[in-house]
Structures are given as structure tokens and as C-alpha cells.
Design an enzyme around this catalytic site. Sequence first.
Site, PDB file in Angstrom:
ATOM      1  N   SER A 121       0.881  -1.253   0.046  1.00 44.80           N
ATOM      2  CA  SER A 121       0.095   0.037   0.173  1.00 44.80           C
ATOM      3  C   SER A 121       0.968   1.350  -0.039  1.00 44.80           C
ATOM      4  O   SER A 121       1.987   1.326   0.483  1.00 44.80           O
ATOM      5  CB  SER A 121      -0.940  -0.040   1.200  1.00 44.80           C
ATOM      6  OG  SER A 121      -1.514  -1.239   1.298  1.00 44.80           O
TER       7      SER A 121
HETATM    8  N1  SAH Z   1      -0.660  -4.986   4.060  1.00 45.23           N
HETATM    9  C1  SAH Z   1       0.253  -5.289   2.752  1.00 45.23           C
HETATM   10  C2  SAH Z   1      -0.545  -4.887   1.559  1.00 45.23           C
HETATM   11  C3  SAH Z   1      -1.574  -6.166   1.341  1.00 45.23           C
HETATM   12  S1  SAH Z   1      -2.205  -6.514  -0.339  1.00 45.23           S
HETATM   13  C4  SAH Z   1       1.601  -4.718   2.773  1.00 45.23           C
HETATM   14  O1  SAH Z   1       1.586  -4.018   4.031  1.00 45.23           O
HETATM   15  O2  SAH Z   1       2.363  -4.942   1.849  1.00 45.23           O
HETATM   16  C5  SAH Z   1      -3.497  -7.399  -0.121  1.00 45.23           C
HETATM   17  C6  SAH Z   1      -3.285  -8.965   0.413  1.00 45.23           C
HETATM   18  O3  SAH Z   1      -4.306  -9.580   0.642  1.00 45.23           O
HETATM   19  C7  SAH Z   1      -2.474  -9.669  -0.886  1.00 45.23           C
HETATM   20  O4  SAH Z   1      -1.315  -9.896  -0.267  1.00 45.23           O
HETATM   21  C8  SAH Z   1      -3.383 -10.862  -0.788  1.00 45.23           C
HETATM   22  O5  SAH Z   1      -2.894 -12.033  -1.314  1.00 45.23           O
HETATM   23  C9  SAH Z   1      -3.980 -10.884   0.519  1.00 45.23           C
HETATM   24  N2  SAH Z   1      -5.601 -11.640   0.396  1.00 45.23           N
HETATM   25  C10 SAH Z   1      -6.609 -11.267  -0.429  1.00 45.23           C
HETATM   26  N3  SAH Z   1      -7.527 -12.087  -0.154  1.00 45.23           N
HETATM   27  C11 SAH Z   1      -7.217 -12.681   1.176  1.00 45.23           C
HETATM   28  C12 SAH Z   1      -7.862 -13.769   1.964  1.00 45.23           C
HETATM   29  N4  SAH Z   1      -8.970 -14.162   1.715  1.00 45.23           N
HETATM   30  N5  SAH Z   1      -6.799 -14.007   3.251  1.00 45.23           N
HETATM   31  C13 SAH Z   1      -5.879 -13.834   3.488  1.00 45.23           C
HETATM   32  N6  SAH Z   1      -5.113 -12.927   2.534  1.00 45.23           N
HETATM   33  C14 SAH Z   1      -5.901 -12.415   1.497  1.00 45.23           C
END
Ligand code: SAH
Length: 215
Positions: free
Chosen positions: A63
Site C-alpha cells: 500500500s
Molecule cells: N498489507 C500489505 C498489502 C496487502 S495487499 C502490505 O503492507 O504490504 C492485499 C493482500 O491481501 C494480498 O497479499 C493478498 O494475497 C491478500 N489477500 C487477499 N484475499 C485474502 C484472504 N481471503 N485471506 C488472506 N489474505 C488475502
Amino acid sequence: MTDDDAATRKMQFVFSLRSRGVLDERVLAAMERIDRGLFITGAFEKRAYDDMPLPIACGQTISQPSVVAQMTKALEVGSRDTILEIGTGSGYQAAILSQLARRVYTIDRHRRLTEEAQRRFQALDLSNVTVFCGDGSRGLPAQAPFDRILVTAAAEDPPGPLLEQLQIGGIMVVPVGQSDAVQRLIKVRRTEDGYDYEELSEVRFVPLIDGMPLE
Ligand code: SAH
């Protein structure tokens, strides 16, 4: 890079956050301590200190720093709090939270991302972060309830299991909306007799996907 370069870069990073309206000193201090450059590898490394989301492995994104700051502030983290983060991604947001809370659990459905994040937490000696691979939309029943829950992927509605796993008096921050449309960042407070919802801002996140973990 010399120590002086690193110090200048850090100052510029914090300065640019301030100029984007991030004024919370605790959040700024945490973001000054955790080097975003350690969470990005490859071609985008040199953009690590810019205020923009960047691609990471598995087609996901880290993000934008000002959005990380905004979500962290909205979560009103206390030093005794236990936090659940859904969407570990690079691990950056969890590392910031680890500076402010007692314990952080973070979960992602991509095993590769959880393994890479785990290595970063170890390298930074962040002993209060625990990483899981799984479907975060179900939460972590064994560790519940949580004082704070942060969802960093967009859901159509706040997932029911996460609402249930929020402590009474607790706060959840979650982007809500279709993945291809503008989403709204929502702050949910659990009260004695229900949930209060507050809309914070418009955001764009990758979708929260139900289902099995991936390699
Ligand atoms: N917080 C992160 C950015 C997140 S991007 C950072 O600081 O870098 C969103 C993430 O959510 C992705 O890695 C994706 O794989 C995850 N995601 C999407 N659906 C999900 C689910 N049902 N359970 C766990 N993770 C999930």
C-alpha cells in the site's frame, strides 16, 4: 549507500508524509523506524520512498505510505492491544503495527508472501508478529477476540467472522466495495449491543478473495 544518505532519505520520507497530512506523532515515529525499502525488491526498489503503491510478488501490491498511515491512525492502536491484520502482502503494514501494539497476527493466502514477510520480521527482530497462511476472511478463531482488526484487501461487506472476532469496544478498519470500483474505507466499532460504522475516505485495494491458500 552511506549512513548520511540513509538519514536524509528517512527525513525526506517523514517530511513528505507530514506534507500529505499525516500528523500523528506515534504513527510517524513508527514509519520512521521501519524502512519501507526492506519490503520491496527488484525493479521498484528505487521507488520505495515515494508515496505510491508498488507491485510485490504474486500480483499483489504494497500500500501507499500515506494510506498505511491513515489506516494505522484510524485503528487507534494502544500499547496493550492485540491486532489481527488480513493481507500480509510484503509485511510492511504489520511491521508498522508491531511498533504500536503488544501483539500482531497477520494472515495472507499466498504462502510465498507469508514466507518472505516472515524473513523480514526475523531480520528486523520483530518478535511480536506472527504470520499465518490461510483464508483471512475467516479470521483466526483460536487467537480471537482481537482489540483491533485491519483488513488490507477490499471486501464487498465486512466479513461476518471478523465482526464476530472483534472485542467489544474494539475497532476494525476495512476497505469496502467492488474491486474494480472506488472503495470506501470504513471504521467499525463494536459496542455492547452492536456495531457502529463510520466512513473515512475513498481508497483502492486489491480484492479480498475467499478460499484456499495458494503456494
Ligand atoms: N498489507 C500489505 C498489502 C496487502 S495487499 C502490505 O503492507 O504490504 C492485499 C493482500 O491481501 C494480498 O497479499 C493478498 O494475497 C491478500 N489477500 C487477499 N484475499 C485474502 C484472504 N481471503 N485471506 C488472506 N489474505 C488475502
